[in-house]
Design a protein around this motif. Structure first.
Motif, short mmCIF file in Angstrom:
data_model
loop_
_atom_site.label_atom_id
_atom_site.label_comp_id
_atom_site.label_asym_id
_atom_site.label_seq_id
_atom_site.Cartn_x
_atom_site.Cartn_y
_atom_site.Cartn_z
N ILE A 81 -41.26 -48.18 44.03
CA ILE A 81 -40.72 -47.83 42.71
C ILE A 81 -41.68 -48.42 41.69
CG2 ILE A 81 -38.81 -48.15 41.09
CD1 ILE A 81 -36.95 -48.31 43.53
N SER A 87 -39.28 -43.71 32.52
CA SER A 87 -38.18 -43.14 33.30
C SER A 87 -38.20 -41.62 33.29
CB SER A 87 -36.84 -43.64 32.77
OG SER A 87 -36.56 -43.10 31.48
N LEU A 92 -40.45 -42.94 41.88
CA LEU A 92 -40.00 -43.42 43.18
C LEU A 92 -40.69 -42.59 44.26
CD1 LEU A 92 -36.52 -44.40 44.50
CD2 LEU A 92 -37.77 -42.56 45.66
N VAL A 108 -36.16 -42.33 38.95
CA VAL A 108 -35.25 -43.42 39.32
C VAL A 108 -34.95 -44.24 38.08
CG1 VAL A 108 -37.18 -44.92 40.00
CG2 VAL A 108 -34.88 -45.36 40.91
N HIS A 110 -33.72 -47.60 35.79
CA HIS A 110 -33.81 -49.06 35.79
C HIS A 110 -32.61 -49.65 35.05
CE1 HIS A 110 -36.27 -47.81 32.17
NE2 HIS A 110 -35.42 -48.65 31.59
N SER A 131 -33.30 -54.97 36.05
CA SER A 131 -33.90 -54.73 37.36
C SER A 131 -34.64 -55.97 37.82
CB SER A 131 -34.87 -53.55 37.29
OG SER A 131 -34.21 -52.36 36.92
N PRO A 194 -31.50 -49.42 41.40
CA PRO A 194 -32.38 -48.25 41.37
C PRO A 194 -31.56 -47.00 41.69
CG PRO A 194 -32.70 -49.48 43.42
CD PRO A 194 -31.70 -50.24 42.60
N ILE A 216 -40.58 -52.90 44.37
CA ILE A 216 -40.44 -52.52 42.97
C ILE A 216 -41.57 -53.18 42.19
CG2 ILE A 216 -38.97 -52.55 40.93
CD1 ILE A 216 -36.55 -52.53 42.73
#
Length: 236
Positions: A81, A87, A92, A108, A110, A131, A194, A216
């Motif tokens: 990730i 975003s 991902l 994915v 956050h 996250s 996630p 991540i």
């Protein structure tokens, strides 16, 4: 005789490069190998999987290096990730490391307190709604308030080891659908999980459940300074 020699080369070389690649990219003897050599072998894997222009090289290099150092993994599946991306982009990636194949590529979400379109702030604290970076091992799926979900164990003390306490899991969510990003300018955000599109949650969870590695990533010097898995000599 020439044909026999050719066949032997075809048989032996793949095994040699697999073993060498595991060693260079972060296996048990990796500390004895210098960073340029390690990068060269990880680069070969990157090119073999045709990831140029798709996956951030530095994120991939760190993910693969840590993947080979985690002795507790039970499946040769790696999930990356990449929170250096917004975003609104697919960030991902699920890789089959044996077949050298990208299985899934998805948006994915956050954590809501990690940032707007970009995740820039991270925490291991309960109630932070942020996250957490670093390496995780997947456990078993279950049915929860967000439907079919996947338990995660954070492997790095002080960075993500409170994942269970914080109920940080992989799950599907309506706010993690690309249509939300198109209309709102960013995905909706989670409490730190996630979260993936609902239509992909089951196939992704089924592919990665049961002891695979998740990494991540963000461009975070603080993470690299405190990681118990990635060392500066591992990544140059």
């Amino acid at each position: 005789m020439r044909r026999i020699v050719s066949l032997l080369i075809l048989f032996i070389l793949p095994s040699f490069f697999t073993l060498t690649g595991n060693r260079i990219c972060g296996g048990p003897t990796a500390p004895a190998v210098n960073a340029p050599a390690r990068s060269t072998l990880c680069s070969s894997l990157y090119h073999d999987m045709q990831l140029e222009g798709v996956v951030n090289w530095e994120a991939f290099r760190q993910a693969v290096t840590g993947y080979y150092k985690i002795s507790g993994r039970k499946k040769n599946i790696l999930t990356l990730i990449d929170f250096s991306k917004p975003s609104t982009e697919k960030r991902l990636y699920v890789f089959d490391m044996d077949r050298k194949k990208l299985l899934f590529h998805s948006v994915v979400s956050h954590g809501k307190n990690s940032g707007g379109n970009y995740a820039t702030s991270f925490s291991n604290e309960y109630g932070s709604y942020k996250s957490s970076l670093g390496f995780y091992l997947t456990d078993s799926p279950y049915q929860g308030k967000n439907g079919y979900s996947l338990l995660l164990d954070g492997l790095e003390k002080g960075i993500n080891d409170r994942a269970r306490q914080r109920a940080i899991v992989v799950h599907g969510a309506a706010y993690a659908d690309p249509s939300v990003a198109r209309s709102a300018g960013r995905l909706g955000r989670s409490f730190g999980c996630p979260a993936v599109p609902k239509n992909l949650s089951k196939p992704i969870i089924d592919a990665i459940k049961g002891g695979s590695v998740i990494f991540i990533y963000a461009e975070s010097p603080d993470y690299l300074a405190h990681s118990s898995i990635l060392k500066r000599e591992d990544i140059g």
